[in-house]
Design a protein around this motif. Structure first.
Motif, PDB file in Angstrom:
ATOM      1  N   LYS A   1       6.150   4.179  -2.746  1.00  0.00           N
ATOM      2  CA  LYS A   1       6.453   5.386  -3.508  1.00  0.00           C
ATOM      3  C   LYS A   1       6.751   6.573  -2.596  1.00  0.00           C
ATOM      4  CE  LYS A   1       4.545   7.893  -7.507  1.00  0.00           C
ATOM      5  NZ  LYS A   1       5.439   7.345  -8.544  1.00  0.00           N
ATOM      6  N   VAL A   2       5.957   6.734  -1.552  1.00  0.00           N
ATOM      7  CA  VAL A   2       6.110   7.850  -0.612  1.00  0.00           C
ATOM      8  C   VAL A   2       6.839   7.306   0.615  1.00  0.00           C
ATOM      9  CG1 VAL A   2       4.907   9.737   0.549  1.00  0.00           C
ATOM     10  CG2 VAL A   2       3.960   8.772  -1.554  1.00  0.00           C
ATOM     11  N   LEU A   3       8.139   7.193   0.491  1.00  0.00           N
ATOM     12  CA  LEU A   3       8.953   6.389   1.409  1.00  0.00           C
ATOM     13  C   LEU A   3       8.925   6.882   2.849  1.00  0.00           C
ATOM     14  CD1 LEU A   3      12.088   5.950  -0.888  1.00  0.00           C
ATOM     15  CD2 LEU A   3      10.351   4.232  -0.369  1.00  0.00           C
ATOM     16  N   TRP A   4       8.731   8.189   3.042  1.00  0.00           N
ATOM     17  CA  TRP A   4       8.805   8.722   4.399  1.00  0.00           C
ATOM     18  C   TRP A   4       7.560   8.409   5.225  1.00  0.00           C
ATOM     19  CZ3 TRP A   4       9.126  11.747  -0.038  1.00  0.00           C
ATOM     20  CH2 TRP A   4       7.955  12.427  -0.419  1.00  0.00           C
ATOM     21  N   THR A   5       6.505   7.873   4.611  1.00  0.00           N
ATOM     22  CA  THR A   5       5.295   7.550   5.376  1.00  0.00           C
ATOM     23  C   THR A   5       5.593   6.474   6.414  1.00  0.00           C
ATOM     24  OG1 THR A   5       3.960   8.083   3.424  1.00  0.00           O
ATOM     25  CG2 THR A   5       2.875   6.877   5.204  1.00  0.00           C
ATOM     26  N   VAL A   6       6.165   5.370   5.967  1.00  0.00           N
ATOM     27  CA  VAL A   6       6.642   4.290   6.859  1.00  0.00           C
ATOM     28  C   VAL A   6       8.065   3.987   6.401  1.00  0.00           C
ATOM     29  CG1 VAL A   6       6.289   1.918   7.649  1.00  0.00           C
ATOM     30  CG2 VAL A   6       4.313   3.381   7.171  1.00  0.00           C
ATOM     31  N   PRO A   7       9.071   4.617   7.014  1.00  0.00           N
ATOM     32  CA  PRO A   7      10.445   4.566   6.476  1.00  0.00           C
ATOM     33  C   PRO A   7      11.027   3.163   6.327  1.00  0.00           C
ATOM     34  CG  PRO A   7      10.231   6.348   8.064  1.00  0.00           C
ATOM     35  CD  PRO A   7       8.957   5.564   8.134  1.00  0.00           C
ATOM     36  N   ASP A   8      10.596   2.230   7.163  1.00  0.00           N
ATOM     37  CA  ASP A   8      11.148   0.880   7.067  1.00  0.00           C
ATOM     38  C   ASP A   8      10.172  -0.088   6.397  1.00  0.00           C
ATOM     39  OD1 ASP A   8       9.260   0.710   9.099  1.00  0.00           O
ATOM     40  OD2 ASP A   8      10.496  -0.574  10.389  1.00  0.00           O
ATOM     41  N   PHE A   9       9.301   0.453   5.555  1.00  0.00           N
ATOM     42  CA  PHE A   9       8.261  -0.392   4.976  1.00  0.00           C
ATOM     43  C   PHE A   9       8.840  -1.517   4.125  1.00  0.00           C
ATOM     44  CE2 PHE A   9       5.359  -1.560   1.517  1.00  0.00           C
ATOM     45  CZ  PHE A   9       4.314  -2.050   2.292  1.00  0.00           C
ATOM     46  N   ALA A  10       8.334  -2.713   4.372  1.00  0.00           N
ATOM     47  CA  ALA A  10       8.559  -3.889   3.540  1.00  0.00           C
ATOM     48  C   ALA A  10       7.362  -4.804   3.778  1.00  0.00           C
ATOM     49  CB  ALA A  10       9.862  -4.600   3.898  1.00  0.00           C
ATOM     50  N   VAL A  11       6.910  -5.452   2.735  1.00  0.00           N
ATOM     51  CA  VAL A  11       5.713  -6.280   2.869  1.00  0.00           C
ATOM     52  C   VAL A  11       5.899  -7.349   3.925  1.00  0.00           C
ATOM     53  CG1 VAL A  11       4.282  -7.995   1.686  1.00  0.00           C
ATOM     54  CG2 VAL A  11       4.799  -5.814   0.582  1.00  0.00           C
ATOM     55  N   ASP A  12       7.035  -8.036   3.916  1.00  0.00           N
ATOM     56  CA  ASP A  12       7.240  -9.104   4.897  1.00  0.00           C
ATOM     57  C   ASP A  12       7.239  -8.570   6.321  1.00  0.00           C
ATOM     58  OD1 ASP A  12       7.348 -10.978   2.914  1.00  0.00           O
ATOM     59  OD2 ASP A  12       9.546 -11.092   2.854  1.00  0.00           O
ATOM     60  N   ARG A  13       7.782  -7.382   6.517  1.00  0.00           N
ATOM     61  CA  ARG A  13       7.855  -6.798   7.859  1.00  0.00           C
ATOM     62  C   ARG A  13       6.470  -6.413   8.376  1.00  0.00           C
ATOM     63  NH1 ARG A  13      11.576  -3.085   6.880  1.00  0.00           N
ATOM     64  NH2 ARG A  13      13.244  -4.483   7.561  1.00  0.00           N
ATOM     65  N   TYR A  14       5.605  -5.985   7.471  1.00  0.00           N
ATOM     66  CA  TYR A  14       4.288  -5.487   7.881  1.00  0.00           C
ATOM     67  C   TYR A  14       3.140  -6.357   7.370  1.00  0.00           C
ATOM     68  CZ  TYR A  14       6.464  -1.241   9.627  1.00  0.00           C
ATOM     69  OH  TYR A  14       7.216  -0.355  10.349  1.00  0.00           O
ATOM     70  N   ARG A  15       3.409  -7.599   7.074  1.00  0.00           N
ATOM     71  CA  ARG A  15       2.390  -8.452   6.463  1.00  0.00           C
ATOM     72  C   ARG A  15       1.129  -8.555   7.324  1.00  0.00           C
ATOM     73  NH1 ARG A  15       2.059 -11.910   2.301  1.00  0.00           N
ATOM     74  NH2 ARG A  15       4.240 -11.481   1.801  1.00  0.00           N
ATOM     75  N   ASP A  16       1.274  -8.733   8.622  1.00  0.00           N
ATOM     76  CA  ASP A  16       0.092  -8.875   9.483  1.00  0.00           C
ATOM     77  C   ASP A  16      -0.753  -7.606   9.475  1.00  0.00           C
ATOM     78  OD1 ASP A  16       0.862 -11.432  10.101  1.00  0.00           O
ATOM     79  OD2 ASP A  16       1.668 -10.921  12.084  1.00  0.00           O
ATOM     80  N   ARG A  17      -0.101  -6.456   9.543  1.00  0.00           N
ATOM     81  CA  ARG A  17      -0.845  -5.196   9.542  1.00  0.00           C
ATOM     82  C   ARG A  17      -1.438  -4.913   8.154  1.00  0.00           C
ATOM     83  NH1 ARG A  17      -3.313  -4.668  13.141  1.00  0.00           N
ATOM     84  NH2 ARG A  17      -3.719  -2.459  12.670  1.00  0.00           N
ATOM     85  N   LEU A  18      -0.761  -5.328   7.099  1.00  0.00           N
ATOM     86  CA  LEU A  18      -1.324  -5.174   5.764  1.00  0.00           C
ATOM     87  C   LEU A  18      -2.573  -6.039   5.593  1.00  0.00           C
ATOM     88  CD1 LEU A  18       1.904  -5.092   3.570  1.00  0.00           C
ATOM     89  CD2 LEU A  18       0.344  -3.189   3.996  1.00  0.00           C
ATOM     90  N   ARG A  19      -2.537  -7.216   6.183  1.00  0.00           N
ATOM     91  CA  ARG A  19      -3.738  -8.059   6.119  1.00  0.00           C
ATOM     92  C   ARG A  19      -4.876  -7.395   6.889  1.00  0.00           C
ATOM     93  NH1 ARG A  19      -4.985 -12.944   4.380  1.00  0.00           N
ATOM     94  NH2 ARG A  19      -2.813 -13.488   3.948  1.00  0.00           N
ATOM     95  N   ALA A  20      -4.551  -6.763   8.022  1.00  0.00           N
ATOM     96  CA  ALA A  20      -5.581  -6.032   8.767  1.00  0.00           C
ATOM     97  C   ALA A  20      -6.119  -4.866   7.949  1.00  0.00           C
ATOM     98  CB  ALA A  20      -5.008  -5.537  10.098  1.00  0.00           C
ATOM     99  N   LEU A  21      -5.249  -4.204   7.190  1.00  0.00           N
ATOM    100  CA  LEU A  21      -5.685  -3.114   6.316  1.00  0.00           C
ATOM    101  C   LEU A  21      -6.593  -3.650   5.203  1.00  0.00           C
ATOM    102  CD1 LEU A  21      -5.463  -0.113   5.555  1.00  0.00           C
ATOM    103  CD2 LEU A  21      -3.371  -0.661   4.290  1.00  0.00           C
ATOM    104  N   TYR A  22      -6.228  -4.777   4.641  1.00  0.00           N
ATOM    105  CA  TYR A  22      -7.048  -5.437   3.617  1.00  0.00           C
ATOM    106  C   TYR A  22      -8.438  -5.739   4.174  1.00  0.00           C
ATOM    107  CZ  TYR A  22      -8.477  -9.248   0.454  1.00  0.00           C
ATOM    108  OH  TYR A  22      -9.158 -10.058  -0.423  1.00  0.00           O
TER     109      TYR A  22
END
Length: 252
Positions: free
Chosen positions: A209-230
């Motif tokens: 929703k807030v696109l400028w936070t991580v401009p290239d955000f996509a789940v597949d691109r950041y999956r490892d870091r999202l798992r770390a966030l989880y």
């Protein structure tokens, strides 16, 4: 909920407009002490012609109009994203508002010089101070709440790694931008406020929703870091970062 379930839930929520009610119970954000909507409502009550720049879904502008002791005779807004344009048109119609769909790339405002005595903006991507100065009548006022440099740095660096940091110079740069546009700075305030995410779904939805936070955000691109966030949220109960908001009040 599992990692995959939370990712799927965060992806399923529509991102239209600036209604953040879905985050209730999932994330919190402290608000700056000055109260932008209240300030805006006070100034709207004294205005005859007003423009809201980058109005989003019009929710915040409509709330401020609802607080005004008198609705301005001319109410206009701009928005660059078509889905939000439809939402904003509906939200502002009760106040006689007209929303102009614009090309957000160059910041040009489709209005004549000196048209408005108040120009507002809450969380613009890049507020066009020169254009605002042009469309303001002599003696007109501007009220803007910007998303300040380094807002939610802890979150985007958790995903992206260390990023360039000139946050300390931001306020001076902003003051210079406003002055260079030919506007007189009346008030400039800066605040860092606490943001807390209680589940990954909220983080995923926020990043979409807030696109400028991580401009290239996509789940597949950041999956490892999202798992770390989880995992971080599971261990600590939440993920804490800090937004930055900067209030600018100026006169033509």
């Amino acid at each position: 909920m599992t990692f995959d379930e939370q990712v799927a839930e965060g992806l399923a929520v529509p991102t239209d407009g600036w209604d953040f009610s879905w985050f209730a119970g999932r994330a919190t954000e402290e608000r700056p002490g000055w109260g932008y909507v209240r300030l805006c409502g006070e100034r709207l009550g004294r205005a005859g012609a007003v423009l809201d720049v980058d109005t989003g879904g019009g929710e915040v502008f409509a709330e401020a109009l609802g607080l005004a002791v008198r609705v301005p005779g001319i109410v206009r807004a701009t928005e660059a994203w078509a889905p939000n344009h439809s939402l904003a048109s509906a939200a502002l119609r009760p106040y006689g508002g007209v929303v102009h769909l614009v090309d957000g790339g160059d910041g040009a405002l489709p209005f004549d010089d000196g048209t408005f005595d108040l120009v507002t903006g809450r969380h613009p991507v890049a507020f066009p101070y020169r254009e605002a100065a042009r469309v303001l009548a002599p003696g007109g006022s501007l009220l803007v709440q910007e998303v300040g440099a380094g807002s939610n740095r802890e979150l985007y660096e958790f995903l992206m790694g260390p990023q360039a940091n000139d946050d300390d110079a931001y306020v001076d740069r902003l003051r210079a931008r406003v002055a260079d546009a030919g506007l007189e700075v009346v008030d400039l305030r800066d605040a860092r406020t606490r943001v807390e995410f209680f589940d990954l779904a909220a983080g995923v939805h926020f990043l979409r929703k807030v696109l400028w936070t991580v401009p290239d955000f996509a789940v597949d691109r950041y999956r490892d870091r999202l798992r770390a966030l989880y995992d971080h949220i599971a261990e600590h109960g939440s993920f804490v970062c800090h937004s930055r908001r900067t209030l600018v009040e100026a006169k033509a």
